[in-house]
Motif scaffolding. Sequence first.
Motif, short mmCIF file in Angstrom:
data_model
loop_
_atom_site.label_atom_id
_atom_site.label_comp_id
_atom_site.label_asym_id
_atom_site.label_seq_id
_atom_site.Cartn_x
_atom_site.Cartn_y
_atom_site.Cartn_z
N LEU A 1 0.82 -1.21 0.00
CA LEU A 1 0.00 0.00 0.00
C LEU A 1 0.86 1.26 0.00
N ALA A 2 2.01 1.20 0.66
CA ALA A 2 2.89 2.37 0.72
C ALA A 2 3.50 2.70 -0.63
N SER A 3 3.58 1.72 -1.53
CA SER A 3 4.22 1.93 -2.83
C SER A 3 3.22 2.26 -3.93
N ARG A 4 1.96 2.52 -3.59
CA ARG A 4 0.97 2.83 -4.62
C ARG A 4 1.34 4.12 -5.36
N PRO A 5 1.12 4.16 -6.67
CA PRO A 5 1.43 5.38 -7.42
C PRO A 5 0.67 6.60 -6.91
N GLU A 6 -0.55 6.40 -6.43
CA GLU A 6 -1.35 7.53 -5.95
C GLU A 6 -1.02 7.90 -4.51
N GLY A 7 -0.06 7.20 -3.92
CA GLY A 7 0.30 7.47 -2.54
C GLY A 7 -0.41 6.53 -1.58
N PRO A 8 0.14 6.33 -0.41
CA PRO A 8 -0.44 5.39 0.54
C PRO A 8 -1.69 5.95 1.21
N PRO A 9 -2.57 5.06 1.67
CA PRO A 9 -3.79 5.51 2.34
C PRO A 9 -3.59 5.64 3.84
N THR A 10 -4.59 6.20 4.48
CA THR A 10 -4.70 6.08 5.93
C THR A 10 -5.29 4.71 6.22
N ALA B 1 5.62 1.45 9.66
CA ALA B 1 4.90 2.21 8.64
C ALA B 1 5.34 3.67 8.61
N SER B 2 5.76 4.19 9.75
CA SER B 2 6.15 5.59 9.81
C SER B 2 7.40 5.88 8.98
N TYR B 3 8.17 4.83 8.66
CA TYR B 3 9.37 5.01 7.86
C TYR B 3 9.11 4.87 6.36
N LEU B 4 7.90 4.46 6.01
CA LEU B 4 7.58 4.26 4.60
C LEU B 4 7.02 5.56 4.02
N ASN C 1 2.96 9.88 3.89
CA ASN C 1 3.28 8.88 4.91
C ASN C 1 2.07 7.99 5.14
N ILE C 2 2.31 6.69 5.15
CA ILE C 2 1.23 5.78 5.48
C ILE C 2 1.04 5.80 6.99
#
Length: 229
Positions: free
Chosen positions: A55-64, A90-93, A103-104
């Motif tokens: 999810l963190a690598s999605r082109p549109e950006g990660p979600p909450t 997740a805070s580092y992604l 940031n995810i």
Amino acid sequence: MEAFQLLYHIFPCVAFGFMAANEAISQAAQAKGSLHITDLGMKHKLQCPSLIRTLASRPEGPPTLLITTLTSNVHLLELEAYMKSLIEDASYLTRYSNGVPHNIRVSYTMSFNSRESQEKGNHYTSTVMHLHKYVKERKGSLEAIKKLSPARLTVVEQDANHNGLFFHGQFLEALHCYSAIFYSLEASLPRHSPQRMKIVRLYFAKEIWNIIAYEGSDGTERDEQVDPW
């Protein structure tokens, strides 16, 4: 748990189940700004880390991301520590989109009482090698999941018939099923290797013992084939 995690890294069928569940969720959640995932059977601790990275690598950006899990008081402290470690990871992604960092963010709860679960289209439920333990209460379990109205439900279970009415049938099914599994393990681990002995004694032996020696509410290893599900 150590034995199952070892099996996950050695036996491709197990890893494929987790991968397929994560892929189904990530595809269904494309372009969603916020996700609520109910993970039943999180004690394996194997699904969420790879899902968060995807999810963190999605082109549109990660979600909450909100993750809900159910657990007994016996495993409560262990799972809380695990969820907090997921939040830290997740805070580092961070991913940049048009020069803006995304940031995810992960939070978690131990119950279904969340407003985010009421938002249509953003709720996903995943159960990996867990639901078969409640096969005798399947109708009630599935009704409870249905009330959550998930946009997608992913179920990963062993395709075996361990819920027969008679001992002879259950014994033969277990014999054929686990003979095939042990034969497959030969390709990765020698029969007397310490790793294989740990997997067999601490994981498979408990499953087999439960299938052939326990009845009633004590019989929890009650896998079924795909048609009944």
